[in-house]
Design an enzyme around this catalytic site. Structure first.
Site, PDB file in Angstrom:
ATOM      1  CG  HIS A  21      -3.432   3.016   1.802  1.00 36.69           C
ATOM      2  ND1 HIS A  21      -3.882   2.489   0.604  1.00 36.69           N
ATOM      3  CD2 HIS A  21      -3.545   2.008   2.718  1.00 36.69           C
ATOM      4  CE1 HIS A  21      -4.236   1.232   0.780  1.00 36.69           C
ATOM      5  NE2 HIS A  21      -4.035   0.926   2.051  1.00 36.69           N
ATOM      6  CB  CYS A  32      -0.947  -0.010   1.195  1.00 39.95           C
ATOM      7  SG  CYS A  32      -1.987  -1.485   1.268  1.00 39.95           S
ATOM      8  CG  ASN A  50      -6.641  -1.442   1.050  1.00 38.38           C
ATOM      9  OD1 ASN A  50      -5.908  -1.105   0.139  1.00 38.38           O
ATOM     10  ND2 ASN A  50      -6.179  -1.771   2.254  1.00 38.38           N
TER      11      ASN A  50
END
Length: 326
Positions: A252, A111, A282
């Site tokens: 993020h 990420c 995500n």
């Protein structure tokens, strides 16, 4: 030598899954998922959609936006933890878009991948090594999910985001800071877990096989809420900028509760946070460039504004970039 972000682009698969559809396979509900994560749906790559194809679609949009021919690219950096080829997919991306004159390589940092890739690109430009670089963050995390694990399967989606960066007298990237703490690696990982092996005499040589994503949600939450505000403040302090001078924060897209807690730690209104979790979940390395592309298209980010990008995730890794948008 300045570094200028010339354009953005993004791509997600057409197939999407809404929260209600999980009710048939695990013990959960739309209310439970949305209130705890902020996610309403996520896009999943079907068997006909490769990571390379998603990355190429985002890259092509960014190149077209900047009116740049793929053959004019000097370098391609693909941030992904889910390549089509374990040896890397940047070369496949290069071939897919026809960037025949460019060098290409992958960066694996989950990420945080896009942040690290963009910093890497900026250093190549500042050193004078390359003039025009394509940076892509792309992941197909759905292919590494245990669909019976309700703590992880509801979180992830697939997608890609891209930026084209070039040299300029006007500098967009004002500063950055990157961090790693490998002691916390076990909190979020996707491990090589061989089940079989070939014997040579009495010695067993394992056959590679990766497991599913494993995550300690509580520890990742504590890590993100503590470390992300700290790295952002360090970046801003180094530039003699205050939190109040930042117009937008693009972090993020992991969990709305994490983003809300970070906003509280920074003492900023949540309205300064650009989020798209509701529609994508995500998307790992794709989340920041995807959100950036949408914010540009929606005319949220205006020339001259200060924008902070910050990624955090497996490794554990985290970092921040401060931009002045031009």
């Amino acid at each position: 030598m300045g570094v200028h972000i010339l354009s953005t682009g993004s791509s997600v698969p057409n197939f999407s899954v809404e929260n209600q559809q999980f009710e048939d396979i695990i013990e959960t509900s739309d209310h439970w998922i949305s209130t705890r994560t902020g996610i309403k749906k996520r896009h999943l790559a079907t068997s006909s959609i490769s990571l390379t194809k998603l990355a190429a679609e985002a890259a092509t949009k960014a190149l077209n936006q900047a009116n740049i021919n793929p053959e004019d690219l000097d370098l391609i950096i693909l941030a992904t933890s889910t390549p089509d080829d374990l040896f890397g997919s940047a070369s496949q991306l290069q071939a897919e878009i026809g960037a025949t004159k460019s060098t290409a390589f992958d960066i694996t940092a989950a990420c945080s991948g896009f942040i690290i890739a963009l910093v890497t690109a900026s250093q190549f430009i500042k050193s004078g090594s390359y003039n025009t670089i394509l940076v892509v963050g792309a992941d197909t995390m759905s292919r590494w999910i245990d669909w019976s694990d309700r703590t992880t399967c509801i979180l992830f989606g697939d997608g890609a985001g891209a930026v084209v960066v070039g040299k300029s007298s006007v500098n967009s990237i004002l500063g950055f800071k990157l961090c790693t703490d490998g002691r916390l690696n076990s909190h979020l990982q996707l491990m090589n877990s061989p089940l079989t092996s070939q014997k040579f005499g009495s010695t067993a040589v394992p056959k590679g096989k990766y497991d599913y994503i494993k995550m300690n949600g509580k520890e990742v939450y504590k890590f993100a809420v503590f470390q992300v505000p700290a790295v952002i403040k360090t970046c801003l302090n180094d530039l003699n900028l205050s939190i109040d001078e930042v117009d937008w924060f693009i972090l993020h897209q992991a969990n709305t509760r994490i983003l809300e807690a970070i906003a509280n730690r920074l003492s900023i209104p949540f309205s300064k946070m650009i989020t798209n979790l509701e529609n994508y979940g995500n998307t790992s390395a794709a989340s920041i460039p995807l959100a950036l592309d949408e914010a540009i298209k929606d005319n949220k980010i205006q020339p001259g504004q200060i924008v902070v990008l910050s990624g955090f995730g497996a490794g554990l890794t985290w970092g921040a970039i401060v931009l002045r948008w031009h």
